[in-house]
Design a protein around this motif. Structure first.
Motif, PDB file in Angstrom:
ATOM      1  N   THR A  33     -31.492 -46.424 -18.002  1.00  0.00           N
ATOM      2  CA  THR A  33     -30.796 -47.427 -17.199  1.00  0.00           C
ATOM      3  C   THR A  33     -30.484 -46.809 -15.847  1.00  0.00           C
ATOM      4  O   THR A  33     -29.914 -45.715 -15.773  1.00  0.00           O
ATOM      5  CB  THR A  33     -29.494 -47.878 -17.883  1.00  0.00           C
ATOM      6  OG1 THR A  33     -29.809 -48.429 -19.155  1.00  0.00           O
ATOM      7  CG2 THR A  33     -28.780 -48.913 -17.037  1.00  0.00           C
ATOM      8  N   GLU A  52     -28.076 -38.952  -9.567  1.00  0.00           N
ATOM      9  CA  GLU A  52     -27.595 -38.067 -10.627  1.00  0.00           C
ATOM     10  C   GLU A  52     -27.182 -38.890 -11.845  1.00  0.00           C
ATOM     11  O   GLU A  52     -26.895 -40.087 -11.751  1.00  0.00           O
ATOM     12  CB  GLU A  52     -26.421 -37.234 -10.134  1.00  0.00           C
ATOM     13  CG  GLU A  52     -25.240 -38.053  -9.646  1.00  0.00           C
ATOM     14  CD  GLU A  52     -24.124 -37.208  -9.039  1.00  0.00           C
ATOM     15  OE1 GLU A  52     -23.065 -37.776  -8.766  1.00  0.00           O
ATOM     16  OE2 GLU A  52     -24.323 -35.996  -8.845  1.00  0.00           O
ATOM     17  N   TRP A  53     -27.169 -38.243 -12.988  1.00  0.00           N
ATOM     18  CA  TRP A  53     -26.766 -38.903 -14.232  1.00  0.00           C
ATOM     19  C   TRP A  53     -25.246 -39.007 -14.298  1.00  0.00           C
ATOM     20  O   TRP A  53     -24.535 -38.069 -13.941  1.00  0.00           O
ATOM     21  CB  TRP A  53     -27.274 -38.116 -15.441  1.00  0.00           C
ATOM     22  CG  TRP A  53     -28.761 -38.196 -15.621  1.00  0.00           C
ATOM     23  CD1 TRP A  53     -29.687 -37.269 -15.248  1.00  0.00           C
ATOM     24  CD2 TRP A  53     -29.478 -39.281 -16.209  1.00  0.00           C
ATOM     25  NE1 TRP A  53     -30.946 -37.697 -15.560  1.00  0.00           N
ATOM     26  CE2 TRP A  53     -30.849 -38.943 -16.169  1.00  0.00           C
ATOM     27  CE3 TRP A  53     -29.107 -40.510 -16.763  1.00  0.00           C
ATOM     28  CZ2 TRP A  53     -31.846 -39.766 -16.652  1.00  0.00           C
ATOM     29  CZ3 TRP A  53     -30.096 -41.341 -17.254  1.00  0.00           C
ATOM     30  CH2 TRP A  53     -31.451 -40.979 -17.205  1.00  0.00           C
ATOM     31  N   LYS A  54     -24.782 -40.190 -14.736  1.00  0.00           N
ATOM     32  CA  LYS A  54     -23.340 -40.391 -14.909  1.00  0.00           C
ATOM     33  C   LYS A  54     -23.099 -41.168 -16.194  1.00  0.00           C
ATOM     34  O   LYS A  54     -23.971 -41.914 -16.668  1.00  0.00           O
ATOM     35  CB  LYS A  54     -22.739 -41.154 -13.719  1.00  0.00           C
ATOM     36  CG  LYS A  54     -22.709 -40.348 -12.424  1.00  0.00           C
ATOM     37  CD  LYS A  54     -21.944 -41.080 -11.329  1.00  0.00           C
ATOM     38  CE  LYS A  54     -21.885 -40.243 -10.055  1.00  0.00           C
ATOM     39  NZ  LYS A  54     -21.143 -40.941  -8.975  1.00  0.00           N
ATOM     40  N   GLU A  55     -21.894 -40.988 -16.730  1.00  0.00           N
ATOM     41  CA  GLU A  55     -21.514 -41.685 -17.960  1.00  0.00           C
ATOM     42  C   GLU A  55     -20.630 -42.874 -17.598  1.00  0.00           C
ATOM     43  O   GLU A  55     -19.526 -42.709 -17.080  1.00  0.00           O
ATOM     44  CB  GLU A  55     -20.768 -40.740 -18.899  1.00  0.00           C
ATOM     45  CG  GLU A  55     -20.608 -41.263 -20.311  1.00  0.00           C
ATOM     46  CD  GLU A  55     -21.921 -41.280 -21.101  1.00  0.00           C
ATOM     47  OE1 GLU A  55     -22.030 -42.102 -22.029  1.00  0.00           O
ATOM     48  OE2 GLU A  55     -22.819 -40.470 -20.781  1.00  0.00           O
ATOM     49  N   HIS A  56     -21.139 -44.082 -17.828  1.00  0.00           N
ATOM     50  CA  HIS A  56     -20.356 -45.285 -17.554  1.00  0.00           C
ATOM     51  C   HIS A  56     -19.450 -45.549 -18.756  1.00  0.00           C
ATOM     52  O   HIS A  56     -19.900 -45.495 -19.906  1.00  0.00           O
ATOM     53  CB  HIS A  56     -21.274 -46.484 -17.324  1.00  0.00           C
ATOM     54  CG  HIS A  56     -20.581 -47.703 -16.796  1.00  0.00           C
ATOM     55  ND1 HIS A  56     -19.853 -48.558 -17.605  1.00  0.00           N
ATOM     56  CD2 HIS A  56     -20.482 -48.210 -15.536  1.00  0.00           C
ATOM     57  CE1 HIS A  56     -19.358 -49.534 -16.874  1.00  0.00           C
ATOM     58  NE2 HIS A  56     -19.730 -49.356 -15.603  1.00  0.00           N
ATOM     59  N   PRO A  57     -18.142 -45.844 -18.537  1.00  0.00           N
ATOM     60  CA  PRO A  57     -17.216 -46.013 -19.662  1.00  0.00           C
ATOM     61  C   PRO A  57     -17.593 -47.154 -20.599  1.00  0.00           C
ATOM     62  O   PRO A  57     -17.261 -47.129 -21.787  1.00  0.00           O
ATOM     63  CB  PRO A  57     -15.867 -46.291 -18.980  1.00  0.00           C
ATOM     64  CG  PRO A  57     -16.207 -46.706 -17.586  1.00  0.00           C
ATOM     65  CD  PRO A  57     -17.469 -45.984 -17.237  1.00  0.00           C
ATOM     66  N   LYS A  58     -18.314 -48.150 -20.083  1.00  0.00           N
ATOM     67  CA  LYS A  58     -18.682 -49.292 -20.918  1.00  0.00           C
ATOM     68  C   LYS A  58     -20.156 -49.292 -21.296  1.00  0.00           C
ATOM     69  O   LYS A  58     -20.519 -49.595 -22.434  1.00  0.00           O
ATOM     70  CB  LYS A  58     -18.332 -50.594 -20.184  1.00  0.00           C
ATOM     71  CG  LYS A  58     -18.586 -51.850 -21.010  1.00  0.00           C
ATOM     72  CD  LYS A  58     -18.102 -53.095 -20.260  1.00  0.00           C
ATOM     73  CE  LYS A  58     -18.347 -54.361 -21.090  1.00  0.00           C
ATOM     74  NZ  LYS A  58     -17.892 -55.581 -20.359  1.00  0.00           N
ATOM     75  N   TYR A  59     -21.036 -48.906 -20.334  1.00  0.00           N
ATOM     76  CA  TYR A  59     -22.478 -49.055 -20.552  1.00  0.00           C
ATOM     77  C   TYR A  59     -23.186 -47.733 -20.867  1.00  0.00           C
ATOM     78  O   TYR A  59     -24.404 -47.706 -21.027  1.00  0.00           O
ATOM     79  CB  TYR A  59     -23.124 -49.710 -19.330  1.00  0.00           C
ATOM     80  CG  TYR A  59     -22.555 -51.078 -19.042  1.00  0.00           C
ATOM     81  CD1 TYR A  59     -22.820 -52.147 -19.889  1.00  0.00           C
ATOM     82  CD2 TYR A  59     -21.729 -51.296 -17.943  1.00  0.00           C
ATOM     83  CE1 TYR A  59     -22.289 -53.401 -19.649  1.00  0.00           C
ATOM     84  CE2 TYR A  59     -21.199 -52.549 -17.683  1.00  0.00           C
ATOM     85  CZ  TYR A  59     -21.480 -53.594 -18.546  1.00  0.00           C
ATOM     86  OH  TYR A  59     -20.953 -54.832 -18.301  1.00  0.00           O
ATOM     87  N   GLY A  60     -22.442 -46.665 -20.934  1.00  0.00           N
ATOM     88  CA  GLY A  60     -23.037 -45.400 -21.355  1.00  0.00           C
ATOM     89  C   GLY A  60     -23.746 -44.659 -20.232  1.00  0.00           C
ATOM     90  O   GLY A  60     -23.431 -44.825 -19.049  1.00  0.00           O
ATOM     91  N   ARG A  61     -24.755 -43.845 -20.610  1.00  0.00           N
ATOM     92  CA  ARG A  61     -25.418 -42.950 -19.657  1.00  0.00           C
ATOM     93  C   ARG A  61     -26.328 -43.751 -18.712  1.00  0.00           C
ATOM     94  O   ARG A  61     -27.168 -44.538 -19.149  1.00  0.00           O
ATOM     95  CB  ARG A  61     -26.237 -41.909 -20.423  1.00  0.00           C
ATOM     96  CG  ARG A  61     -26.685 -40.718 -19.576  1.00  0.00           C
ATOM     97  CD  ARG A  61     -27.152 -39.591 -20.487  1.00  0.00           C
ATOM     98  NE  ARG A  61     -27.473 -38.386 -19.743  1.00  0.00           N
ATOM     99  CZ  ARG A  61     -28.707 -37.954 -19.515  1.00  0.00           C
ATOM    100  NH1 ARG A  61     -29.738 -38.625 -20.008  1.00  0.00           N
ATOM    101  NH2 ARG A  61     -28.917 -36.852 -18.837  1.00  0.00           N
ATOM    102  N   GLN A  62     -26.143 -43.532 -17.386  1.00  0.00           N
ATOM    103  CA  GLN A  62     -26.938 -44.211 -16.373  1.00  0.00           C
ATOM    104  C   GLN A  62     -27.383 -43.211 -15.320  1.00  0.00           C
ATOM    105  O   GLN A  62     -26.683 -42.244 -15.027  1.00  0.00           O
ATOM    106  CB  GLN A  62     -26.118 -45.311 -15.673  1.00  0.00           C
ATOM    107  CG  GLN A  62     -25.698 -46.465 -16.542  1.00  0.00           C
ATOM    108  CD  GLN A  62     -24.909 -47.494 -15.745  1.00  0.00           C
ATOM    109  OE1 GLN A  62     -24.339 -47.184 -14.696  1.00  0.00           O
ATOM    110  NE2 GLN A  62     -24.861 -48.728 -16.245  1.00  0.00           N
TER     111      GLN A  62
END
Length: 750
Positions: A33, A52-62
């Motif tokens: 995603t 860069e990769w980030k962790e979304h609190p609702k949708y997970g790894r993006q």
């Protein structure tokens, strides 16, 4: 910064306003995603993303990216998917399939370098082949421009706006003076230009920057309806915006004034600052009002009382003494203003004046600010009325990329009298153009309801003319017998006096459906609009004749959300029905839409008489007739039977119009009006907004919400201050003794 390359397989979310997109990207055997700015992107496009990769609190790894570039596909299937995605104008799914079937992996090379060969494909002529090639060239140019701006930290959406206006020259233009973009590029305001300049290292005290900031603040006040800005307020706001001293701002103001870019003066003992066009407009309106008022109008041979008596016999309508007074003053003055609320006889007076002018050989024009208002005047008077723009013979000037009028001071109108209705909507710039085209000796009769909302544009000409007590006028207050039978009219006057309206009387036409909470208000409103009202008013067109109004655009009961809900209820998706999403906005065949900005160059054609012209205006309402996905076009037919073709890139000029703001409804009447009544900031929940909304309804007004909130709106007589100098300018003029204007200056309430 990490790079990821892959093909978009699905657009999960896209915001048309800022281009923010969430997409599913396939990279080899991996699926990820990605989130970032990708305006006008579609599945089938291959991209290299940098982020860069980030962790979304609702949708997970993006994978959150800040830059991207598009990779050209190299396999036949990938090329077909790319072409079918809508990346090039004139290429849809069918044409994409035919191109790849004919040329295989050479398709991209042929489109770019040998487009004449595209004519070997059935259905592709030379013009279409050239259009596909030009679209390809634009894509490549934009890719280079976009990448340069991305590396400056400039959004892709801003880069797109720059490219649309300046093409490949955008990069050089930005390097030379980023602040010039504010005036040269539509959609680029001072904040965006300032971010670009800061990234380029421009100094905070740079004269281009300071002057652009000053123009921005003056423009901000204009957008809020003011013709000028108080000097003290401007210095404070501009210094805060620019983060520099007030002295630095004032020094630049002095220079701008000396160069004629702005105008400084003292108005009613207060230093003020104008953008030069608004100063010229106020001054011109003031001078022209006095010129027209002082000039002896064309004589009418017969006695006014005799003419009125003839009109009464012909129409069977007996005028009251107050109405006779208004007619007589209209005949004897060069300029006369008639104001009053609904049911007070304004239309009867206009009809009487028109009959008298017709009998007396006075050639008369009737006009209104909008097309719908002009149509309504035509219906109520039987006299052909036009918009003010059409009366003044507007045209689009490609040289100046602007609208111009054919009728001017040098080539004035050829009428002996001009009657203008719905004058509360006329801003100072349009009033300037109208008055300058009034020929010597012609009468000007201005009609409107001064208690309605002021014009969307700058100034408050009608109110200023009345407040000056210099222009002869009459204020109508008596409600006539037939009008008294309508609670809409009675309640409108109650609201205007600060009294609470009477609702839900048996056999009445003014209703309050009591609901608490936004969700229950929304549910009741949708049920009323989609089911109950069309069933009860069966002779009304369910889509065209029942209009939802809202005080605001935002929130669950604002126009944006109401339009989504009403579209689903009134024009749901059906098999075979074409539609297209433009970010968060979905348009489909049959949708009721509104043009939301003036586009003077947009071409239209009528199917009934085959006439053609240019210009579609802010507030014009029509219906989506068809989509051509292959060519990337939408056809809209407007209520005056004009057919207009929009490129998909122009879809931002259209909005759904199942619900419109009260401001946008001015000048219109609808058989049935529905409006939610809910908690709003006090600046919006005002008496004159409620009054304006109520007076839009002809057969019924239905309010949905809390009675307490309705009463609060009646109690709130707050009006936002508009800085307008026309009244002060009119008062400042010393009229010669014995002039007609001076003799009849005092307004009369009747």
């Amino acid at each position: 910064m990490e790079e990821q390359t892959g093909t978009i397989t699905e657009i999960v979310f896209q915001n048309r306003e800022n281009g923010y997109t969430v997409a599913v990207v396939e990279s080899g055997e991996d699926i990820m995603t990605a989130a970032g700015c990708l305006p006008d992107m579609a599945a089938g496009r291959r991209l290299t993303l940098r982020g860069e990769w980030k962790e979304h609190p609702k949708y997970g790894r993006q994978f959150v990216f800040t830059e991207y570039s598009e990779e050209m596909p190299d396999t036949a299937e990938d090329i077909r998917r790319f072409l079918a995605s809508g990346a090039l104008r004139g290429v849809g799914k069918k044409t994409a399939r035919l191109i790849v079937a004919k040329f295989g992996t050479d398709a991209i090379e042929i489109i770019g370098n040998d487009p004449k060969r595209l004519t070997e494909i059935a259905g592709v002529g030379s013009k279409k082949a050239e259009r596909i090639h030009e679209s390809w060239k634009e894509r490549n140019e934009f890719a280079e421009v976009s990448l340069y701006f991305q590396r400056l930290g400039i959004s892709v959406r801003t880069a797109m706006a720059l490219y649309k206006s300046l093409g490949a020259a955008a990069v050089d233009a930005v390097k030379e003076n980023p602040y010039q973009l504010v005036s040269d590029v539509s959609g680029i305001g001072f904040p965006a230009a300032d971010r670009i300049a800061m990234n380029l290292g421009v100094d905070m005290n740079n004269a281009h920057r300071v002057r652009s900031g000053i123009r921005y603040m003056l423009g901000h006040h204009v957008n809020e309806g003011s013709a000028y800005s108080p000097m003290a307020l401007l210095l404070e706001q501009a210094a805060e915006l620019l983060d520099i001293s007030g002295d630095e701002v004032e020094d630049n103001l002095i220079a701008m004034d000396s160069e004629g870019e702005i105008h400084k003066e003292t108005l009613e003992s207060r230093p003020v600052v104008y953008l030069e066009p608004y100063f010229r407009a106020e001054k011109s309106v003031c001078e022209d009002l006095l010129r027209i008022g002082r000039t002896e109008p064309k004589l009418i041979d017969a006695d006014a009382d005799s003419l009125i008596a003839v009109t009464e016999r012909e129409t069977g309508v007996k005028l009251s003494e107050n109405q006779k007074y208004a007619v007589k003053q209209s005949l004897s003055n060069g300029v006369f203003v008639i104001t009053g609320g609904p049911g007070t006889g304004k239309t009867t007076i206009i009809n009487s004046i028109l009959r008298i002018f017709d009998h007396s050989g006075v050639k008369t024009a009737v006009a209104a600010p909008t097309g719908r208002a002009a149509k309504r005047v035509s219906e109520t008077t039987g006299h052909n009325a036009s918009t003010i723009h059409r009366l003044l013979e507007y045209y689009y000037s490609e040289d100046g990329d602007a609208m111009r009028f054919g009728k001017t001071r040098e080539d004035p109108l050829s009428f002996d009298a001009v009657i203008v209705d719905e004058a509360s909507m006329i801003d100072i710039l349009l009033m300037e153009s109208l008055l300058s085209a009034i020929p010597p000796g012609a009468r000007l009769i201005v009609v409107g309801d001064a208690d309605q909302l002021p014009p969307v544009g700058a100034g408050n000409a009608l109110r200023d003319m009345l407040d000056s007590e210099l222009i002869p006028s009459v204020k109508l207050t008596e409600i006539f017998r037939q009008a008294k039978e309508s609670l809409i009219i009675v309640n409108a006057h109650r609201i205007n006096r600060g009294e609470y309206p009477s609702c839900n009387e048996k056999g009445g036409d003014f209703f309050l459906v009591r609901r608490n909470g936004e969700r229950t208000v929304l549910e009741a409103l949708l049920d009323l609009r989609a089911h109950r009202l069309p069933e009860y008013y069966a002779d009304c067109d369910a889509v065209r004749d029942i209009q939802v109004l809202s005080p605001t655009r935002k929130g669950p009961l604002g126009c944006a959300n109401l339009n989504r809900e009403l579209q689903a209820a009134l024009n749901p998706k059906k098999p075979g029905m074409k539609e297209k999403a433009f970010g968060e906005k979905l348009l489909r065949e049959g949708d009721r839409v509104m043009q939301v900005r003036n586009n003077y160059g947009l071409k239209w054609k009528r199917r009934d008489d085959f006439s053609e012209g240019e210009g579609v205006f802010n507030g014009d309402v029509g219906y989506v007739r068809a989509f051509d996905h292959e060519e990337g076009r939408i056809t809209v037919v407007y209520e005056d039977a004009k057919f207009v073709e929009y490129d998909f890139s122009q879809a931002e000029e259209l909005e759904l119009a199942y619900a419109i703001t009260v401001h946008k409804s001015q000048g219109n009447e609808f058989p049935v009006v529905v409006m939610p009544v809910f908690r709003l900031p006090s600046a919006l929940a005002t008496r004159n907004l409620l009054y304006t909304a109520v007076t839009r309804g002809k057969r019924a007004v239905v309010l949905v919400g809390m009675e307490r909130t309705l009463n609060d709106m009646v109690d709130n007589n707050r009006t936002k201050e508009r800085y307008s100098g026309l009244c002060a300018r009119l008062k400042a003029f010393l009229l010669p003794a014995g002039s007609g204007v001076e003799k009849t200056a005092a307004p009369r309430d009747v």
